[in-house]
Design a protein around this motif. Structure first.
Motif, PDB file in Angstrom:
ATOM      1  N   ALA A 169      76.265  35.822  28.761  1.00  0.00           N
ATOM      2  CA  ALA A 169      76.649  34.834  27.751  1.00  0.00           C
ATOM      3  C   ALA A 169      75.612  33.723  27.766  1.00  0.00           C
ATOM      4  CB  ALA A 169      78.035  34.282  28.038  1.00  0.00           C
ATOM      5  N   VAL A 170      74.901  33.553  26.657  1.00  0.00           N
ATOM      6  CA  VAL A 170      73.796  32.594  26.571  1.00  0.00           C
ATOM      7  C   VAL A 170      73.939  31.777  25.292  1.00  0.00           C
ATOM      8  CG1 VAL A 170      72.274  34.112  27.887  1.00  0.00           C
ATOM      9  CG2 VAL A 170      72.279  34.247  25.396  1.00  0.00           C
ATOM     10  N   ARG A 171      73.108  30.743  25.175  1.00  0.00           N
ATOM     11  CA  ARG A 171      73.149  29.917  23.968  1.00  0.00           C
ATOM     12  C   ARG A 171      71.845  30.061  23.192  1.00  0.00           C
ATOM     13  NH1 ARG A 171      75.824  25.308  22.057  1.00  0.00           N
ATOM     14  NH2 ARG A 171      76.971  25.038  24.003  1.00  0.00           N
ATOM     15  N   GLY A 172      71.950  30.479  21.936  1.00  0.00           N
ATOM     16  CA  GLY A 172      70.802  30.523  21.050  1.00  0.00           C
ATOM     17  C   GLY A 172      70.148  31.887  20.958  1.00  0.00           C
ATOM     18  N   PRO A 173      69.571  32.198  19.789  1.00  0.00           N
ATOM     19  CA  PRO A 173      68.965  33.514  19.575  1.00  0.00           C
ATOM     20  C   PRO A 173      67.766  33.791  20.471  1.00  0.00           C
ATOM     21  CG  PRO A 173      68.528  32.022  17.727  1.00  0.00           C
ATOM     22  CD  PRO A 173      69.554  31.372  18.577  1.00  0.00           C
ATOM     23  N   GLU A 174      67.017  32.752  20.861  1.00  0.00           N
ATOM     24  CA  GLU A 174      65.869  32.977  21.743  1.00  0.00           C
ATOM     25  C   GLU A 174      66.326  33.497  23.103  1.00  0.00           C
ATOM     26  OE1 GLU A 174      63.523  29.469  21.984  1.00  0.00           O
ATOM     27  OE2 GLU A 174      62.855  29.552  19.895  1.00  0.00           O
ATOM     28  N   LYS A 175      67.432  32.949  23.606  1.00  0.00           N
ATOM     29  CA  LYS A 175      67.931  33.410  24.905  1.00  0.00           C
ATOM     30  C   LYS A 175      68.553  34.792  24.792  1.00  0.00           C
ATOM     31  CE  LYS A 175      68.585  28.809  26.897  1.00  0.00           C
ATOM     32  NZ  LYS A 175      69.525  27.854  27.546  1.00  0.00           N
ATOM     33  N   GLY A 190      76.966  30.013  21.536  1.00  0.00           N
ATOM     34  CA  GLY A 190      76.832  28.916  20.584  1.00  0.00           C
ATOM     35  C   GLY A 190      77.497  29.224  19.264  1.00  0.00           C
ATOM     36  N   SER A 191      77.819  30.495  19.042  1.00  0.00           N
ATOM     37  CA  SER A 191      78.527  30.897  17.832  1.00  0.00           C
ATOM     38  C   SER A 191      80.021  30.643  17.995  1.00  0.00           C
ATOM     39  CB  SER A 191      78.284  32.386  17.565  1.00  0.00           C
ATOM     40  OG  SER A 191      79.091  32.856  16.523  1.00  0.00           O
ATOM     41  N   PRO A 192      80.692  30.077  16.986  1.00  0.00           N
ATOM     42  CA  PRO A 192      82.118  29.751  17.116  1.00  0.00           C
ATOM     43  C   PRO A 192      82.995  30.954  17.441  1.00  0.00           C
ATOM     44  CG  PRO A 192      81.183  28.696  15.170  1.00  0.00           C
ATOM     45  CD  PRO A 192      80.139  29.648  15.682  1.00  0.00           C
ATOM     46  N   ASP A 193      82.591  32.140  16.968  1.00  0.00           N
ATOM     47  CA  ASP A 193      83.420  33.327  17.184  1.00  0.00           C
ATOM     48  C   ASP A 193      82.805  34.286  18.195  1.00  0.00           C
ATOM     49  OD1 ASP A 193      81.288  34.029  15.637  1.00  0.00           O
ATOM     50  OD2 ASP A 193      82.423  35.266  14.219  1.00  0.00           O
ATOM     51  N   TRP A 194      82.067  33.722  19.160  1.00  0.00           N
ATOM     52  CA  TRP A 194      81.348  34.580  20.109  1.00  0.00           C
ATOM     53  C   TRP A 194      82.291  35.497  20.884  1.00  0.00           C
ATOM     54  CZ3 TRP A 194      81.959  34.648  25.433  1.00  0.00           C
ATOM     55  CH2 TRP A 194      82.696  33.595  26.003  1.00  0.00           C
ATOM     56  N   ALA A 195      83.471  34.998  21.220  1.00  0.00           N
ATOM     57  CA  ALA A 195      84.389  35.793  22.041  1.00  0.00           C
ATOM     58  C   ALA A 195      84.836  37.068  21.326  1.00  0.00           C
ATOM     59  CB  ALA A 195      85.600  34.955  22.431  1.00  0.00           C
ATOM     60  N   SER A 196      84.856  37.034  19.977  1.00  0.00           N
ATOM     61  CA  SER A 196      85.275  38.222  19.237  1.00  0.00           C
ATOM     62  C   SER A 196      84.260  39.351  19.340  1.00  0.00           C
ATOM     63  CB  SER A 196      85.506  37.861  17.769  1.00  0.00           C
ATOM     64  OG  SER A 196      84.288  37.485  17.140  1.00  0.00           O
ATOM     65  N   GLU A 197      83.037  39.027  19.783  1.00  0.00           N
ATOM     66  CA  GLU A 197      82.000  40.036  19.946  1.00  0.00           C
ATOM     67  C   GLU A 197      82.117  40.774  21.281  1.00  0.00           C
ATOM     68  OE1 GLU A 197      78.077  38.564  19.106  1.00  0.00           O
ATOM     69  OE2 GLU A 197      78.877  36.976  17.823  1.00  0.00           O
ATOM     70  N   VAL A 198      83.022  40.307  22.137  1.00  0.00           N
ATOM     71  CA  VAL A 198      83.229  40.935  23.445  1.00  0.00           C
ATOM     72  C   VAL A 198      84.607  41.600  23.422  1.00  0.00           C
ATOM     73  CG1 VAL A 198      83.313  40.575  25.938  1.00  0.00           C
ATOM     74  CG2 VAL A 198      81.842  39.124  24.511  1.00  0.00           C
ATOM     75  N   PRO A 199      84.659  42.937  23.420  1.00  0.00           N
ATOM     76  CA  PRO A 199      85.953  43.614  23.260  1.00  0.00           C
ATOM     77  C   PRO A 199      86.908  43.441  24.431  1.00  0.00           C
ATOM     78  CG  PRO A 199      84.208  45.181  23.758  1.00  0.00           C
ATOM     79  CD  PRO A 199      83.529  43.869  23.521  1.00  0.00           C
ATOM     80  N   GLY A 200      86.409  43.088  25.571  1.00  0.00           N
ATOM     81  CA  GLY A 200      87.231  42.949  26.772  1.00  0.00           C
ATOM     82  C   GLY A 200      86.403  43.328  27.980  1.00  0.00           C
ATOM     83  N   GLY A 207      80.307  30.070  35.500  1.00  0.00           N
ATOM     84  CA  GLY A 207      79.663  28.898  36.073  1.00  0.00           C
ATOM     85  C   GLY A 207      79.682  27.699  35.152  1.00  0.00           C
ATOM     86  N   VAL A 208      80.434  27.781  34.044  1.00  0.00           N
ATOM     87  CA  VAL A 208      80.451  26.715  33.045  1.00  0.00           C
ATOM     88  C   VAL A 208      81.760  25.941  33.072  1.00  0.00           C
ATOM     89  CG1 VAL A 208      80.333  26.187  30.583  1.00  0.00           C
ATOM     90  CG2 VAL A 208      78.816  27.921  31.563  1.00  0.00           C
ATOM     91  N   GLY A 209      82.890  26.654  33.051  1.00  0.00           N
ATOM     92  CA  GLY A 209      84.179  25.990  33.013  1.00  0.00           C
ATOM     93  C   GLY A 209      84.493  25.442  31.635  1.00  0.00           C
ATOM     94  N   GLY A 210      85.466  24.538  31.563  1.00  0.00           N
ATOM     95  CA  GLY A 210      85.845  23.927  30.299  1.00  0.00           C
ATOM     96  C   GLY A 210      86.335  24.937  29.284  1.00  0.00           C
ATOM     97  N   ALA A 211      86.077  24.645  28.003  1.00  0.00           N
ATOM     98  CA  ALA A 211      86.548  25.513  26.926  1.00  0.00           C
ATOM     99  C   ALA A 211      85.873  26.879  26.959  1.00  0.00           C
ATOM    100  CB  ALA A 211      86.295  24.839  25.582  1.00  0.00           C
ATOM    101  N   LEU A 212      84.585  26.903  27.322  1.00  0.00           N
ATOM    102  CA  LEU A 212      83.878  28.187  27.389  1.00  0.00           C
ATOM    103  C   LEU A 212      84.448  29.054  28.508  1.00  0.00           C
ATOM    104  CD1 LEU A 212      80.199  27.042  26.804  1.00  0.00           C
ATOM    105  CD2 LEU A 212      81.568  28.481  25.288  1.00  0.00           C
ATOM    106  N   GLY A 213      84.737  28.447  29.643  1.00  0.00           N
ATOM    107  CA  GLY A 213      85.340  29.207  30.734  1.00  0.00           C
ATOM    108  C   GLY A 213      86.702  29.749  30.360  1.00  0.00           C
ATOM    109  N   ALA A 214      87.490  28.941  29.649  1.00  0.00           N
ATOM    110  CA  ALA A 214      88.816  29.393  29.206  1.00  0.00           C
ATOM    111  C   ALA A 214      88.690  30.564  28.243  1.00  0.00           C
ATOM    112  CB  ALA A 214      89.567  28.240  28.553  1.00  0.00           C
ATOM    113  N   ALA A 215      87.690  30.515  27.351  1.00  0.00           N
ATOM    114  CA  ALA A 215      87.474  31.619  26.417  1.00  0.00           C
ATOM    115  C   ALA A 215      87.073  32.878  27.165  1.00  0.00           C
ATOM    116  CB  ALA A 215      86.406  31.243  25.392  1.00  0.00           C
ATOM    117  N   ALA A 216      86.217  32.741  28.167  1.00  0.00           N
ATOM    118  CA  ALA A 216      85.812  33.898  28.972  1.00  0.00           C
ATOM    119  C   ALA A 216      87.002  34.483  29.717  1.00  0.00           C
ATOM    120  CB  ALA A 216      84.713  33.492  29.947  1.00  0.00           C
TER     121      ALA A 216
END
Length: 312
Positions: A169-175, A190-200, A207-216
């Protein structure tokens, strides 16, 4: 010696170049001519005054700890074969300097053929990645999410699971492209719907926590495993009791102190893996020591990939 001093808690601007007396090694200690000093998320938390328990300091102080360089002086009781050795270690009084004092009990010789930047990149992050996988094992066929996937630790963690499908899980197309170049699947958080791209997934290393960690966390299948090892967002991921019941294992940041007694073994293993080419450290930008504030700024804004280094 030339060093960086954090004059108070605050933003990167509190990091100020200073000249300090060159230290002499005490009994059992080495003096190291520092070639590279590592920059990590913990350095930024401490600088802001948000140090986790056990890492609190009182300003003014020299930040950092992980360094790589050459031994130039020995304290009483240290054998002569250390003199001139290339080592990675943790400075006993801050690593953002051109000279550091280290304890021989936590100094590691760099294998022939391995560069000092690469050795430094696996000192803390490589040993921690190995520890995380010992605590939360990955088995063949598992789907694994590493967040973030191209940081100093994440870029090593995505390489270690064997026969598993790893998603960085990275931020930005270059990464995303860089992850693909490393042979790792990537998703742009960095995409609002990134989690929908991961089926499970079966395992999450967070290592991030917060809202991103909760989504993961929400992407874990029943019977999955969660490992939280950082909070670069500022807050760790909270695992609700319902998730504790449905998951096979949950490890939060309290696991980190458990790793410390076995750290020397894992450092040697990480150095060996890197020297053999089985673990490839990703070195991001290297800054002059005097630009430590810029290094912290870029680190906090997630502008860099891999391990960020200072070069006295």
């Amino acid at each position: 010696m030339e060093a960086i001093m954090a004059t108070r808690f605050g933003g990167p601007e509190v990091l100020t170049p200073v000249t300090l007396p060159t230290p002499e090694p005490a009994e059992g200690h080495l003096r190291v001519d520092v070639a590279y000093a590592g920059v990590g998320w913990l350095d930024t938390l401490i600088r802001r005054g948000d140090a986790p328990p056990g890492f609190a300091v009182t300003p003014p102080y020299v930040p950092g700890g992980a360094v790589a360089g050459t031994v130039t002086a020995l304290g009483p009781g240290v054998t002569a074969d250390w003199l001139g050795a290339r080592v990675v270690t943790r400075a006993v009084a801050g690593g953002y300097a051109d000279t550091a004092i280290a304890d021989t009990g936590f100094a590691f010789r760099v294998p022939d053929g391995l560069g000092l930047p690469e050795a430094l990149a696996v000192l803390d992050d490589g040993s921690t990645a190995l520890a995380l996988l010992e605590k939360t094992p990955v088995t063949a066929g598992d789907d694994v999410l590493v967040l973030p996937g191209l940081g100093g630790l994440g870029s090593l963690l995505v390489q270690l699971p064997r026969d598993a499908v790893v998603i960085a899980a990275v931020r930005g197309p270059e990464k995303v492209k860089l992850a693909h170049d490393l042979g790792v699947r990537a998703v742009d958080y960095g995409s609002p719907d990134w989690a929908s791209e991961v089926p499970g997934v079966d395992v999450v290393f967070d290592g991030v926590g917060g809202a991103l960690g909760a989504a993961a966390l929400s992407l874990l299948r029943d019977g999955g495993r969660f490992s939280g090892y950082g909070m670069s967002s500022g807050t760790p991921t909270t695992v609700p009791s319902a998730d504790h019941r449905r998951l096979a294992s949950v490890a939060d940041m309290s696991q980190l102190p458990e790793f410390w007694p076995e750290t020397p073994r894992r450092v040697r293993q990480a150095l060996s893996e890197a020297a053999a080419g089985r673990l490839i450290p990703l070195i991001g930008r290297t800054y002059p020591l005097t630009e430590a504030a810029a290094a912290h700024t870029d680190f906090e804004k997630r502008r860099a990939v891999g391990k960020i280094l200072l070069h006295p």
